[in-house]
Design an enzyme around this catalytic site. Structure first.
Site, short mmCIF file in Angstrom:
data_model
loop_
_atom_site.label_atom_id
_atom_site.label_comp_id
_atom_site.label_asym_id
_atom_site.label_seq_id
_atom_site.Cartn_x
_atom_site.Cartn_y
_atom_site.Cartn_z
N ALA A 148 1.91 5.17 -4.18
CA ALA A 148 3.19 5.19 -3.48
C ALA A 148 2.96 4.60 -2.09
O ALA A 148 1.84 4.63 -1.57
CB ALA A 148 3.71 6.61 -3.38
N GLU A 155 -4.15 11.54 -3.80
CA GLU A 155 -3.12 12.20 -2.99
C GLU A 155 -3.68 13.34 -2.15
O GLU A 155 -3.22 13.58 -1.02
CB GLU A 155 -1.99 12.73 -3.89
CG GLU A 155 -1.11 11.64 -4.51
CD GLU A 155 -1.62 11.12 -5.85
OE1 GLU A 155 -2.78 11.39 -6.21
OE2 GLU A 155 -0.84 10.42 -6.53
N GLU A 161 -0.40 6.72 -12.09
CA GLU A 161 0.64 7.47 -12.81
C GLU A 161 1.56 6.55 -13.60
O GLU A 161 1.93 6.85 -14.75
CB GLU A 161 1.44 8.32 -11.82
CG GLU A 161 0.58 9.40 -11.17
CD GLU A 161 1.32 10.17 -10.07
OE1 GLU A 161 1.59 9.57 -9.01
OE2 GLU A 161 1.62 11.34 -10.28
N GLY A 190 0.32 6.89 -7.42
CA GLY A 190 1.47 6.46 -8.22
C GLY A 190 1.15 5.28 -9.12
O GLY A 190 1.73 5.13 -10.20
C1 HXC Z 1 1.05 1.57 1.87
C2 HXC Z 1 -0.91 0.42 1.51
C3 HXC Z 1 -1.27 1.31 0.47
C4 HXC Z 1 -0.36 2.37 0.17
C5 HXC Z 1 -2.82 -0.14 0.68
N1 HXC Z 1 -1.91 -0.46 1.59
N2 HXC Z 1 -2.46 0.94 -0.02
N3 HXC Z 1 0.23 0.56 2.20
N4 HXC Z 1 0.77 2.46 0.89
N5 HXC Z 1 -0.59 3.24 -0.83
C6 HXC Z 1 -1.94 -1.57 2.55
C7 HXC Z 1 -2.92 -1.29 3.69
O1 HXC Z 1 -2.31 -0.49 4.67
C8 HXC Z 1 -3.20 -2.70 4.16
O2 HXC Z 1 -2.12 -3.16 4.94
C9 HXC Z 1 -3.18 -3.52 2.87
O3 HXC Z 1 -2.44 -2.74 1.93
C10 HXC Z 1 -4.58 -3.74 2.31
O4 HXC Z 1 -5.24 -2.51 2.18
P1 HXC Z 1 -6.67 -2.19 2.84
O5 HXC Z 1 -6.76 -0.74 2.97
O6 HXC Z 1 -6.88 -3.02 4.05
O7 HXC Z 1 -7.62 -2.74 1.68
P2 HXC Z 1 -9.09 -2.20 1.30
O8 HXC Z 1 -9.90 -1.93 2.54
O9 HXC Z 1 -9.60 -3.17 0.29
O10 HXC Z 1 -8.85 -0.78 0.58
C11 HXC Z 1 -8.13 -0.71 -0.62
C12 HXC Z 1 -7.77 0.77 -0.94
C13 HXC Z 1 -7.02 1.38 0.27
C14 HXC Z 1 -9.03 1.57 -1.22
C15 HXC Z 1 -6.88 0.75 -2.19
O11 HXC Z 1 -5.96 0.50 0.64
C16 HXC Z 1 -6.44 2.72 0.02
O12 HXC Z 1 -7.13 3.74 0.03
N6 HXC Z 1 -5.10 2.79 -0.17
C17 HXC Z 1 -4.37 4.03 -0.30
C18 HXC Z 1 -4.61 4.61 -1.66
C19 HXC Z 1 -3.86 5.94 -1.82
O13 HXC Z 1 -4.14 6.90 -1.11
N7 HXC Z 1 -2.92 5.98 -2.75
C20 HXC Z 1 -2.16 7.18 -3.03
C21 HXC Z 1 -0.87 7.10 -2.30
S1 HXC Z 1 0.03 8.60 -2.48
P3 HXC Z 1 -2.33 -3.63 6.48
O14 HXC Z 1 -0.95 -4.05 6.87
O15 HXC Z 1 -2.87 -2.46 7.21
O16 HXC Z 1 -3.32 -4.76 6.37
C22 HXC Z 1 0.77 8.51 -3.95
C23 HXC Z 1 1.70 9.65 -4.25
C24 HXC Z 1 2.25 9.54 -5.63
O17 HXC Z 1 0.61 7.60 -4.68
C25 HXC Z 1 3.29 10.58 -5.83
C26 HXC Z 1 4.66 10.04 -5.92
C27 HXC Z 1 4.71 8.71 -6.48
#
Ligand code: HXC
Length: 257
Positions: free
Chosen positions: A65, A131, A111, A108
């Site tokens: 998400a 999450e 999921e 997400g």
């Molecule tokens: C918003 C995101 C994002 C996310 C990545 N980006 N994941 N933006 N929401 N979930 C953005 C980053 O901010 C960044 O933008 C760009 O994408 C590239 O990501 P990086 O982090 O620079 O890349 P990298 O170092 O290669 O790392 C990749 C990664 C990391 C390991 C996937 O991005 C990460 O940990 N992302 C979050 C994963 C996460 O926690 N997902 C769960 C979300 S909660 P900028 O502009 O800064 O360059 C969820 C809840 C579900 O899903 C329940 C309801 C649906």
């Protein structure tokens, strides 16, 4: 329709939806979710489409998400909106769906991949429910579908630590249907979708519904449901054609009726 966060195309009887927010690793914001559901429901209503492929980029299927969009929201706000329930409509599609996953399928993203009927993974795929690291929990079925797919031991491990699982572990655990070299992912997904879409559409609906029932009910009720549905296929022209074609040693000509 024109979309901003996805691209949509059609190849024969296969509909393809590609998540396309590369700047955010295909993070699922509300706009993207609404577009996927709209495109998928349009394909679902089209009898000329017999399978739907959902895919992302080589680097990310979807990194979850959109955290930036969610960060400042409050409880009443998300509860009253039933935030993210739109995705239930994707899970409710009747057309067989295939997730073609390369790179990150997190939160997400994992999921949504698990909502699909088949999950074909590239060697580069990484799955996780991170999450907990954000102080929240899965919200579109992760705690339920992951547990049913890979069991309590692995699901608790992933959901409580937030760690990622590589494709070897994912296949060993039963999360994915097939693992393929990354360069071949889309070809294999399209070939598989084309095979499924060549079957009788009402038979494919029935088959999907019967397997899905196994996750909803007891063995006795599920077997009864299957038996009645099996009997019902004898009302299909395609069932008569399929069996006649076998007997006559020719390919069936299904009319999806
Ligand atoms: C918003 C995101 C994002 C996310 C990545 N980006 N994941 N933006 N929401 N979930 C953005 C980053 O901010 C960044 O933008 C760009 O994408 C590239 O990501 P990086 O982090 O620079 O890349 P990298 O170092 O290669 O790392 C990749 C990664 C990391 C390991 C996937 O991005 C990460 O940990 N992302 C979050 C994963 C996460 O926690 N997902 C769960 C979300 S909660 P900028 O502009 O800064 O360059 C969820 C809840 C579900 O899903 C329940 C309801 C649906």
């Amino acid at each position: 329709a024109t979309y901003e966060n996805i691209t949509v195309r059609r190849e024969g009887r296969v509909g393809v939806i590609t998540l396309d927010r590369p700047e955010a690793l295909n993070a699922l914001n509300l706009a993207l979710g609404a577009e996927v559901v709209a495109a998928a429901e349009e394909m679902d209503a089209d009898r000329g489409i017999g399978a739907i492929v959902l895919t992302g980029s080589e680097r990310a299927f979807a990194a979850g998400a959109d955290i930036k969009e969610m960060a400042s929201r409050g409880y009443a706000d998300v509860a009253l909106e039933d935030f993210f329930s739109t995705w239930d409509r994707f899970a409710a599609l009747r057309t067989p769906t295939i997730a073609a996953v390369s790179g990150y399928a997190l939160g997400g993203g994992c999921e949504v991949a698990m909502m699909c009927d088949l999950l074909i993974a590239a060697e580069s795929a990484k799955f996780g429910q991170p999450e907990i690291t954000l102080g929240t929990i899965p919200g579109i079925g992760g705690s339920q579908r992951l547990t049913r797919a890979i069991g309590k031991a692995k699901a608790m491990d992933l959901v409580l630590t937030g760690r990622m699982m590589d494709v070897t572990e994912a296949e060993r655990s039963g999360l994915v249907s097939r693992v393929v070299p990354t360069a071949e992912l889309l070809d294999v997904a399209m070939e598989t979708a084309t095979t499924i879409a060549s079957m009788s559409l009402p038979a494919a609906y029935a088959a999907k519904e019967a397997v899905a029932e196994a996750f909803e009910t007891t063995l006795t009720a599920g077997v009864r449901f299957e038996r009645r549905t099996f009997h019902a296929t004898f009302a299909l022209a395609d069932r008569a054609e399929g069996m006649a074609a076998f007997v006559e040693k020719r390919r069936p000509d299904f009319t999806h009726s």
